[in-house]
Motif scaffolding. Sequence first.
Motif, PDB file in Angstrom:
ATOM      1  N   ASP A   1      39.824  11.241  52.339  1.00 59.91           N
ATOM      2  CA  ASP A   1      40.040  10.470  53.404  1.00 59.91           C
ATOM      3  C   ASP A   1      39.395   9.075  53.612  1.00 59.91           C
ATOM      4  OD1 ASP A   1      42.463  11.771  54.392  1.00 59.91           O
ATOM      5  OD2 ASP A   1      41.342  13.056  56.001  1.00 59.91           O
TER       6      ASP A   1
ATOM      7  N   GLY B   1      46.036  18.279  56.619  1.00 57.43           N
ATOM      8  CA  GLY B   1      44.903  17.263  56.273  1.00 57.43           C
ATOM      9  C   GLY B   1      44.224  17.961  54.871  1.00 57.43           C
TER      10      GLY B   1
ATOM     11  N   ARG C   1      48.762  15.018  50.224  1.00 63.50           N
ATOM     12  CA  ARG C   1      47.916  15.539  51.481  1.00 63.50           C
ATOM     13  C   ARG C   1      48.939  16.295  52.296  1.00 63.50           C
ATOM     14  NH1 ARG C   1      46.404  14.108  56.913  1.00 63.50           N
ATOM     15  NH2 ARG C   1      44.158  14.293  57.204  1.00 63.50           N
TER      16      ARG C   1
END
Length: 451
Positions: free
Chosen positions: A93, A308, A304
């Motif tokens: 991320d 998450g 993804r």
Amino acid sequence: MECARLTVPLNYAAPQGETITIGVLRHRSGGGERIGSLLFNPGGPGASGMAAVASMTEASAELTARFDLVGFDPRGVGASQPQVRCLTDGERDAERADDIETDGSPEGVQAQEEESRAFAERCAERTDHHDAMLANVGTRDVVKDMDVLKSALGDAKLSYVGYSYGTRIGSTYAETFPQNVRAMVLDGALDPEQDPVESLVAQGQGFGKAFEEFVKWCVTEQDCSLGTDPATATKAYQDLTRPLIDNKAAVDDGRLLSYEDATTGTVQALYTEQLWDTLNSGLNALKSGNGSTLMKLADTYNERGSDGRYSTTQDAFTAIRCVDDPRVTDKAKILESQERYMQVAPFLDDGRPDGAALDSCAFWPAPNTSEPHTPNVEGVPPVLVISTTNDPATPYDAGVNLAKGMRGALLTFEGTQHTVFLQGIQCVDKAGEDYLVDGTLPPEGTRCTGR
């Protein structure tokens, strides 16, 4: 569906040493005279062949009647053990959000190289049997696994369908085991002679063409996010996305849309015309500061999940590429390739000075095990290469070159998407089915259009 694990040597130079396992899924044939197994690889590198076959068992009644459909996860990928692992979910991320690639200053280049070096080090730290895995995860060893799998399935010769990077697996297998090939469909080809730099520029040209096709469609729509004039659409796109480098857009789940994620989401949508409407909606939403749609497209590209969590596909992608091709360390060549890339895909130009940062492969802890070359396929029966005129990821000419290099037949599909076989285009599917079942190749110069 049947699932199994295939045990193979970790290092074929020491076949009595440590072993690893390859995840395999099989859908048994039914309703027709069985020919044998038909192996699939969906590309990547790093994509799951098990997942691909699980989703395509109804794509062709002819093939499911005559073949056991078999998908395998190449070594280091998916259900195969051990997996190549490099970044945690949080690290992935953060990497997507930092937009560090847009900083071409000396400090920016240094920061990019530190990030690339850290990625390679994390792969080594987090992958089991890391020394041998990271050295032997490439195509050279995948095709040996595939030959073991062929024998374990009871097939004397290999029938194979490879998409995108899977075409490299196919051509490498044919060169390594020419006497073991029955039939191969290679769709969305990588050019076997291109080095990483030339391949990157060619891919940029593909995305540039696909963006132009998207623009042609968009300007005919009432709500086109890029206006009504194709000549100004690239600037309109840049005006929407470039500000994200300094000011991220809000996303419904609390994240912020970066410039990298916006362009990644765009690239994801260019893979198929079916996502053009979604891309247009996402760009329109971005005008009002909402980046959620583009973020979802980028999440799809990066695999993804809504929880998450990431698949390890992107980790495996880098690992395989780093041992499949020579590392690029000539900074003048890197800078030249970036300039050429922006010339053929100007919509991806971030408007900032380029820097010649080394990528993770320059810091890889193992040498490359392959090099670009025309395959030596003496004794291999004719293969069928399928190439799409406006393929965004693997340009049409790459398929032309692969067909020529392998002395195979070329089937042309006129469209804008990445790969096409078994996706409902009757002309393409029939040609591929006829070839796989009875070896009949389409006439020279055959072109398919539409559905």
